[in-house]
Every structure is written in structure tokens, then in C-alpha cells.
Design an enzyme around this catalytic site. Structure first.
Site, PDB file in Angstrom:
ATOM      1  N   LYS A 205       0.949  -1.178   0.002  1.00 52.69           N
ATOM      2  CA  LYS A 205      -0.051   0.001   0.236  1.00 52.69           C
ATOM      3  C   LYS A 205       0.705   1.144  -0.122  1.00 52.69           C
ATOM      4  O   LYS A 205       1.327   1.646   1.021  1.00 52.69           O
ATOM      5  CB  LYS A 205      -0.787   0.111   1.067  1.00 52.69           C
ATOM      6  CG  LYS A 205      -2.031   0.949   1.446  1.00 52.69           C
ATOM      7  CD  LYS A 205      -2.417   1.720   2.412  1.00 52.69           C
ATOM      8  CE  LYS A 205      -1.497   2.969   2.806  1.00 52.69           C
ATOM      9  NZ  LYS A 205      -1.484   3.723   1.786  1.00 52.69           N
ATOM     10  N   GLU A 286       9.849   1.858  11.202  1.00 47.35           N
ATOM     11  CA  GLU A 286      11.003   2.955  11.019  1.00 47.35           C
ATOM     12  C   GLU A 286      10.269   4.183  10.980  1.00 47.35           C
ATOM     13  O   GLU A 286       9.420   4.335  10.262  1.00 47.35           O
ATOM     14  CB  GLU A 286      11.705   2.759   9.644  1.00 47.35           C
ATOM     15  CG  GLU A 286      12.633   1.384   9.915  1.00 47.35           C
ATOM     16  CD  GLU A 286      13.345   1.329  11.468  1.00 47.35           C
ATOM     17  OE1 GLU A 286      13.891   2.323  11.637  1.00 47.35           O
ATOM     18  OE2 GLU A 286      13.433  -0.024  11.782  1.00 47.35           O
ATOM     19  N   CYS A 320      13.756  11.707   6.942  1.00 46.00           N
ATOM     20  CA  CYS A 320      13.939  11.355   8.404  1.00 46.00           C
ATOM     21  C   CYS A 320      15.118  11.782   8.839  1.00 46.00           C
ATOM     22  O   CYS A 320      15.296  11.588  10.141  1.00 46.00           O
ATOM     23  CB  CYS A 320      13.414   9.819   8.384  1.00 46.00           C
ATOM     24  SG  CYS A 320      14.574   8.673   7.782  1.00 46.00           S
ATOM     25  N   GLU A 423       9.446  16.925  15.184  1.00 51.35           N
ATOM     26  CA  GLU A 423       9.914  16.807  13.602  1.00 51.35           C
ATOM     27  C   GLU A 423       8.847  17.641  13.016  1.00 51.35           C
ATOM     28  O   GLU A 423       7.664  17.384  12.693  1.00 51.35           O
ATOM     29  CB  GLU A 423       9.662  15.253  13.239  1.00 51.35           C
ATOM     30  CG  GLU A 423      10.173  15.027  11.969  1.00 51.35           C
ATOM     31  CD  GLU A 423       9.802  13.602  11.238  1.00 51.35           C
ATOM     32  OE1 GLU A 423       8.800  13.116  11.340  1.00 51.35           O
ATOM     33  OE2 GLU A 423      10.950  12.879  10.920  1.00 51.35           O
TER      34      GLU A 423
HETATM   35  N1  LIG Z   1      13.335   5.783   9.749  1.00 54.03           N
HETATM   36  C1  LIG Z   1      13.014   5.966   8.460  1.00 54.03           C
HETATM   37  O1  LIG Z   1      13.807   5.028   7.970  1.00 54.03           O
HETATM   38  C2  LIG Z   1      12.128   6.856   7.725  1.00 54.03           C
HETATM   39  C3  LIG Z   1      12.482   6.923   6.310  1.00 54.03           C
HETATM   40  C4  LIG Z   1      11.308   7.551   5.707  1.00 54.03           C
HETATM   41  C5  LIG Z   1      10.363   8.428   6.265  1.00 54.03           C
HETATM   42  N2  LIG Z   1      10.295   8.268   7.565  1.00 54.03           N
HETATM   43  C6  LIG Z   1       9.330   9.110   8.438  1.00 54.03           C
HETATM   44  O2  LIG Z   1       8.192   9.035   7.508  1.00 54.03           O
HETATM   45  C7  LIG Z   1       7.546  10.321   7.948  1.00 54.03           C
HETATM   46  C8  LIG Z   1       7.016  10.689   6.607  1.00 54.03           C
HETATM   47  O3  LIG Z   1       6.235  10.065   5.781  1.00 54.03           O
HETATM   48  P1  LIG Z   1       4.731  10.034   5.744  1.00 54.03           P
HETATM   49  O4  LIG Z   1       4.190  11.279   5.728  1.00 54.03           O
HETATM   50  O5  LIG Z   1       4.241   9.346   4.453  1.00 54.03           O
HETATM   51  O6  LIG Z   1       4.386   9.039   7.086  1.00 54.03           O
HETATM   52  P2  LIG Z   1       2.794   8.795   7.565  1.00 54.03           P
HETATM   53  O7  LIG Z   1       3.018   8.129   8.710  1.00 54.03           O
HETATM   54  O8  LIG Z   1       1.791   9.794   7.193  1.00 54.03           O
HETATM   55  O9  LIG Z   1       2.462   7.700   6.165  1.00 54.03           O
HETATM   56  C9  LIG Z   1       3.209   6.287   5.859  1.00 54.03           C
HETATM   57  C10 LIG Z   1       2.494   5.269   5.244  1.00 54.03           C
HETATM   58  O10 LIG Z   1       1.503   4.902   6.383  1.00 54.03           O
HETATM   59  C11 LIG Z   1       0.336   5.128   5.743  1.00 54.03           C
HETATM   60  N3  LIG Z   1      -0.865   5.051   6.547  1.00 54.03           N
HETATM   61  C12 LIG Z   1      -1.149   6.175   7.360  1.00 54.03           C
HETATM   62  N4  LIG Z   1      -2.242   5.817   8.116  1.00 54.03           N
HETATM   63  C13 LIG Z   1      -2.169   4.544   8.431  1.00 54.03           C
HETATM   64  C14 LIG Z   1      -2.838   3.743   8.996  1.00 54.03           C
HETATM   65  N5  LIG Z   1      -3.822   4.021  10.106  1.00 54.03           N
HETATM   66  N6  LIG Z   1      -2.688   2.453   8.806  1.00 54.03           N
HETATM   67  C15 LIG Z   1      -1.868   1.868   8.032  1.00 54.03           C
HETATM   68  N7  LIG Z   1      -1.217   2.883   7.218  1.00 54.03           N
HETATM   69  C16 LIG Z   1      -1.448   4.185   7.206  1.00 54.03           C
HETATM   70  C17 LIG Z   1       0.115   6.376   4.717  1.00 54.03           C
HETATM   71  O11 LIG Z   1      -0.845   6.110   3.681  1.00 54.03           O
HETATM   72  C18 LIG Z   1       1.690   6.002   4.207  1.00 54.03           C
HETATM   73  O12 LIG Z   1       1.854   4.821   3.043  1.00 54.03           O
HETATM   74  C19 LIG Z   1       8.385  11.200   8.666  1.00 54.03           C
HETATM   75  O13 LIG Z   1       7.938  10.934   9.932  1.00 54.03           O
HETATM   76  C20 LIG Z   1       9.635  10.539   8.565  1.00 54.03           C
HETATM   77  O14 LIG Z   1      10.858  10.817   9.601  1.00 54.03           O
HETATM   78  C21 LIG Z   1      11.364   7.514   8.366  1.00 54.03           C
HETATM   79  N1  LIG Z   2      18.285   6.831   4.247  1.00 49.95           N
HETATM   80  C1  LIG Z   2      18.013   8.232   4.087  1.00 49.95           C
HETATM   81  C2  LIG Z   2      16.836   8.774   4.941  1.00 49.95           C
HETATM   82  C3  LIG Z   2      15.652   8.118   4.751  1.00 49.95           C
HETATM   83  C4  LIG Z   2      14.424   8.845   5.481  1.00 49.95           C
HETATM   84  O1  LIG Z   2      13.783   9.943   5.059  1.00 49.95           O
HETATM   85  C5  LIG Z   2      19.240   8.940   4.497  1.00 49.95           C
HETATM   86  O2  LIG Z   2      19.971   8.437   5.008  1.00 49.95           O
HETATM   87  O3  LIG Z   2      19.460  10.070   4.285  1.00 49.95           O
END
Ligand SMILES: NC(=O)c1ccc[n+]([C@@H]2O[C@H](COP(=O)([O-])OP(=O)(O)OC[C@H]3O[C@@H](n4cnc5c(N)ncnc54)[C@H](O)[C@@H]3O)[C@@H](O)[C@H]2O)c1
Ligand SMILES: N[C@@H](CCC=O)C(=O)O
Length: 522
Positions: A205, A286, A320, A423
Site C-alpha cells: 500500500k 521505521e 527522516c 519533527e
Molecule cells: N526511519 C526511517 O527510515 C524513515 C524513512 C522515511 C521516512 N520516515 C518518516 O516518515 C514520515 C514521513 O512519511 P509519511 O508522511 O508518508 O508518513 P505517514 O506515517 O503519514 O504515512 C506513512 C504510510 O502509512 C500510511 N498510513 C497512514 N495511516 C495509516 C494507518 N492508520 N494504517 C496503515 N497505514 C497508514 C500512509 O498512507 C503511508 O503509506 C516522517 O516522520 C519521516 O521521518 C522514516
Molecule cells: N536513508 C536516508 C533517509 C531516509 C528517510 O527519509 C538517508 O540516509 O538520508
């Protein structure tokens, strides 16, 4: 024979020929915008009346594509189809599954500039950011293919006379993959391919902000040889479809990357045992970060200032890993700050479809409003020294002009201020003054997150102290805190940054398997 893993090189856009080729790719992709993309369930293309409309954040009137939208009933069908396909796919040999990933990598390599262009147009990445991401997606495929070949080979055990013993890694079952929009190609490809190569079947998804790129990856995986039903593509609303996928009794694992709020909700939902469920669901989640770059008085100050600006404003701060806090030691605070401000003001903001752009738009109107609200909070919590406004015509009419915000820097921010704790996920940097190195580490560790961090210092004793005391999953010395490389910097964070699953590292695939020990008396 498959050679050893090497990271995919980046395209050098300073070469005029590469620049021309990328311009052509953007033009080609632009001419194919506005198409309709179906769901794929059990190999069938399913078109729904309701669709997700994906738009270009730099020109919101431009429709990137219309993507069919799953509802709870279709989500249930997708899980059942993946469950049914599991028996077949899990019997493919690890090498056979790995070959599919290698083929997908080759397809992505051939379509490199086109995939870059989709990212430019669907989420507002600059050319360089998009290209780095496409390289990362190829790396994930190449790396996990080799990792599965390694795990598929006999594992070393202590010999016991009179017995033959083995341990093998077998798949889990149906994995629900839920990626974010900010790395719409690479994280989606990484999580999906890891699940598949380990022998699981997948219901994918994608984020509703980047579903067209999700559809492109699904197509590539099918073209590479993923059989019908093994991968099911079900874009849809996080709340409605996400909840059904996560709570389904036939779901065995959830691989999630996204915000802390959604990650925690998924973790809680998955912990409830549904009637008929025969296992404890596994969750990898993550999540976000509030990452810091510390600058010691012994540091190379211009290099530190440049890294702070790149870490804070690369992809508009929507990583992130973004360095959204700069912690400057008192002795060098003013000198580094001056360099940060100068470099920030020199950044070129504009349409990411153009080569020269360094800062594009934030991803949508809701993120645009959220970041501007945080900038208002920042005006009360610190002193504004750069940016602070929507860029150009975005101030009056963002829905026509795009969601552009100036890279923004606040100084004199207290460590507990909201802009230093929460954040923001946008181009906003909080600069915090530290008395000494111990104080800097205390500030750096003083949030609920623990994803990335960076220390600029030449003093060996300080680097060693940080090595032990800076509590983050990815710690960098004398380098920016973004841009982890597959195989080189396994990626994942501590505390509220997630389950530290270390994507792109040698432990990652184990999370998608279970180990079976078999012992025969001879
Ligand atoms: N730690 C990492 O490796 C990493 C990497 C990339 C992004 N991020 C984090 O992701 C966030 C940004 O991404 P985003 O805005 O897409 O995050 P989000 O949590 O809003 O959405 C992530 C995914 O979850 C889905 N989703 C939303 N509600 C849901 C539910 N109730 N059940 C199941 N799925 C659901 C969304 O449709 C999307 O596909 C930031 O907080 C960023 O730091 C973390
Ligand atoms: N792996 C990426 C970050 C992914 C999160 O948004 C980095 O190392 O910059």
C-alpha cells in the site's frame, strides 16, 4: 556467478550530455502524465470508481496520474490472494527469487532517468536527490538479492557426531508493506523486495502522495518475473485500507516506514490477536527523527557549516535523517552561524524540473501549512536569521504557484523548544548554543528520537566520547547526517525513531524470515 555488491554510481549532471538526457526524460514523462493506474490483485488489474489524484507539488494544477483506490473489501481480497500465492512462491529457491531482484535492478538501470523524472514531478525532488534515490533503489535490489543467496546457503553449526544438523531461513507468510512518500521509489522498493526475496508474498500500500511511483515499481517487479498474486498493489486511504491490512488475521508481518504516530498505531493494532489468527504478528516500524549536527571548537568550520545546510535543506528538509538541529559550541557559535546563514541564503529555490534548482516545494498543501505554522512557533521561540516565508507567489496562491517555502534558520533556540523537539519535516533549522561538548551531547540526546546524528570535530577524545554517548542508530563523524548508502551505512534508529531494523544491512533480511533447525540421527 554474481559478483560482489557495489553501490550504483550517481549520474553526473554537470556533463552536458547527461543534462540533455535528463531534460528529455522530464519532457517525456511530462507528456505521459494524467494516466490511470489500476490496483493489481491476484494478477488482475482492478479499476475502481474512486481514484487518488496525484499532483505535482511544484505545479499543483498538473495531474501526475489517477490511481485506483482500494476499499476494505478489496484490501481483504488482496490479503487472501497473497495468502493463497504463498505456498507457491515460498517453494521457489532463494537463488531463483534473488534472480528476479537482479532482473528488476537491470530494468531500473535502463529506466534510470525516467524514474528520476517521475520523482521530480510527483514529489518535487531535485534532479540530484531523485538520482541518488534511484541509485538506492537499484542498490537495495542488488544487495538483498546477494543477501538471500548468502542466507539460502548452508549455515554453519557446531558438528555433533551421529547427527546431521542444519538451520535454514524460511519465509513468514503475507507481509503488508507500508512505505512513506518521501523516498517513494527506494524505500518502497527496499521493503517490498526484501519481503519478496525472503519468500514472502506482499500486499503493498503506497502513500497516497506518491502512488504513481508505486505503480511503476509494481510494474517493474512483475516484468522482472514476480508471479501473479505474489505481489498485490493496493493504494488507498491509510486509515480505511491500512487498518484492514494490519488487523487482518492472515497478515503475518507489517513492514512500515513513516511517522511516529502512524507507526505506533500500527504497532498497537498488530499486537491485538484477531479471531482465527495463528501467530504473533511481526512489526518493523521505521519512524521519524529530530537529528542534530554538533560542531566542536576543533572542527573544520566551513565544512561543518556546509554539512549543516545540506543536512537541513536537502529535499526541503523532508528526510527522516534531516539535520533539523545544529548544536554549536559557544566558542565557535557566531562564526559557524554566519557561514550557515550565508550558505542558506545562497540556495536556489525553484521548480525541481530545472537542473539548477537546489530547493523545491514541500510535498502538499497540508505540509505547506504545517511548516508555516511551525515557523510562527519558531518566531516566538527563537530569532529568525534566514527565510521564514513562503517563496515568491506561493505566499498568495500556493495552490497555483506550488508549495515553496524559503529555507529558514532560527537561532537562540532553547533545547526544549517545540521547534527543537518536534519533527517538522520541512526546511526549518533550529540553531542551539552549547556551553561545551558534554552539554552539546546532552542536548543532542534530549529528544524522544534517536535516528541520525553528526559530529564535526578533530579532537579524537571528543569523537570517542560521542561514539559511546551519542545515542542514535546512524552516527556520522565529519560528514553530513543524511545520505546513508546501502551496504555501507545500514539504516535505522533508536527510541521513537523505530525498531532499528537497519535497512540495507546484513541483518535486515533476517527480519523477514524465521529460522528452522532440522536434526536427523544418522
Ligand atoms: N526511519 C526511517 O527510515 C524513515 C524513512 C522515511 C521516512 N520516515 C518518516 O516518515 C514520515 C514521513 O512519511 P509519511 O508522511 O508518508 O508518513 P505517514 O506515517 O503519514 O504515512 C506513512 C504510510 O502509512 C500510511 N498510513 C497512514 N495511516 C495509516 C494507518 N492508520 N494504517 C496503515 N497505514 C497508514 C500512509 O498512507 C503511508 O503509506 C516522517 O516522520 C519521516 O521521518 C522514516
Ligand atoms: N536513508 C536516508 C533517509 C531516509 C528517510 O527519509 C538517508 O540516509 O538520508
Amino acid at each position: 556467478m554474481v559478483g560482489s555488491f557495489r553501490n550504483e554510481p550517481f549520474v553526473d549532471f554537470s556533463v552536458p550530455e547527461n543534462r540533455r538526457a535528463m531534460e528529455e526524460a522530464v519532457a517525456r514523462v511530462r507528456s505521459s502524465l494524467g494516466r490511470h493506474y489500476p490496483l493489481v490483485i491476484g494478477g488482475d488489474s482492478v479499476t475502481t470508481r474512486e481514484e487518488i489524484v496525484s499532483t505535482n507539488p511544484a505545479r499543483p494544477a498538473e495531474i501526475v496520474g489517477y490511481v485506483s483506490k482500494a476499499d476494505p473489501e478489496l484490501a481483504d481480497r488482496a490479503i487472501r490472494s497473497a495468502y493463497e500465492a504463498f505456498g507457491r512462491w515460498s517453494r521457489y529457491s532463494p537463488d531463483a527469487r534473488a534472480r528476479v531482484l537482479l532482473r528488476a535492478a537491470a530494468i531500473m538501470r535502463r529506466r534510470r532517468l525516467e524514474l528520476n523524472a517521475w520523482q521530480v514531478l510527483e514529489v518535487g525532488k531535485t534532479w540530484v536527490e531523485a538520482d541518488v534515490e534511484t541509485a538506492e533503489a537499484i542498490d537495495f535490489l542488488e544487495y538483498y538479492a546477494r543477501e538471500m543467496m548468502r542466507l539460502g546457503a548452508p549455515q554453519p553449526l557446531t558438528p555433533l557426531p551421529g547427527e546431521e544438523n542444519e538451520q535454514r531461513y524460511i519465509p513468514l507468510g503475507v507481509v503488508v508493506v507500508i512505505p512513506p512518500w518521501n523516498f517513494p521509489l527506494s524505500i518502497l522498493t527496499g521493503m517490498t523486495s526484501a519481503a519478496l526475496v525472503a519468500g514472502n508474498t506482499v500486499v503493498l500500500k503506497p502513500s497516497s502522495l506518491s502512488p504513481v511511483i508505486g505503480a511503476k515499481v509494481a510494474d517493474i517487479l512483475f516484468e522482472a518475473g514476480i508471479p501473479e498474486g505474489v505481489l498485490n498493489f493496493t493504494p488507498g486511504s491509510g486509515g480505511a485500507v491500512g487498518d484492514v491490512l494490519v488487523s487482518h488475521p492472515l497478515t503475518r508481518m507489517i513492514a512500515f516506514t513513516g511517522s511516529k504516530e502512524v507507526g505506533l498505531r500500527i504497532n498497537e493494532l498488530a499486537a491485538r490477536t484477531a479471531p482465527g489468527q495463528k501467530w504473533i504478528k511481526r512489526v518493523i516500524a521505521e519512524m521519524g527523527g529530530k537529528n542534530a549536527v554538533i560542531v566542536d571548537e576543533s572542527a573544520d568550520l566551513p565544512a561543518a557549516a556546509q554539512a549543516i545546510v545540506t543536512s537541513a535543506f536537502g529535499f526541503q528538509g523532508q528526510k527522516c535523517s534531516a539535520g533539523s538541529r545544529a548544536i554549536l559550541l559557544d566558542a565557535v557559535h557566531d562564526r559557524v552561524l554566519e557561514m550557515i546563514v550565508e550558505r542558506t541564503k545562497a540556495l536556489r529555490i525553484g521548480d525541481p524540473a530545472l537542473y539548477e534548482t537546489q530547493v523545491g516545494p514541500v510535498v502538499d498543501l497540508s505540509q505547506f501549512k504545517k511548516v508555516l505554522e511551525y515557523i510562527d512557533v519558531g518566531r516566538r521561540e527563537g530569532r529568525l536569521v534566514a527565510g521564514g516565508r513562503p517563496f515568491g507567489e506561493s505566499a498568495e496562491r500556493p495552490e497555483q504557484a506550488g508549495y515553496f517555502i524559503e529555507p529558514t534558520v532560527f537561532v537562540d533556540v532553547q533545547p526544549q523548544a517545540r521547534i527543537a523537539q518536534e519533527e517538522i519535516f520541512g526546511p526549518v533549522l533550529a540553531v542551539i548554543r552549547a556551553r561545551d561538548f558534554d552539554h552539546a551531547l546532552e542536548i543532542a540526546n534530549g529528544t524522544e528520537y534517536g535516528l541520525t546524528g553528526s559530529v564535526y570535530a578533530r579532537d579524537r577524545a571528543k569523537l570517542e566520547k560521542a561514539r559511546h554517548e551519542f545515542h542514535v542508530g546512524n552516527l556520522y563523524f565529519n560528514r553530513k547526517c543524511t545520505g546513508a548508502l546501502v551496504g555501507v551505512h545500514p539504516f535505522g534508529g533508536f527510541n521513537m525513531s523505530g525498531t532499528d531494523s537497519k535497512a540495507g544491512g546484513p541483518d535486515y533480511l533476517l527480519l523477514f524470515t524465521q529460522a528452522k533447525a532440522i536434526s536427523e540421527v544418522l
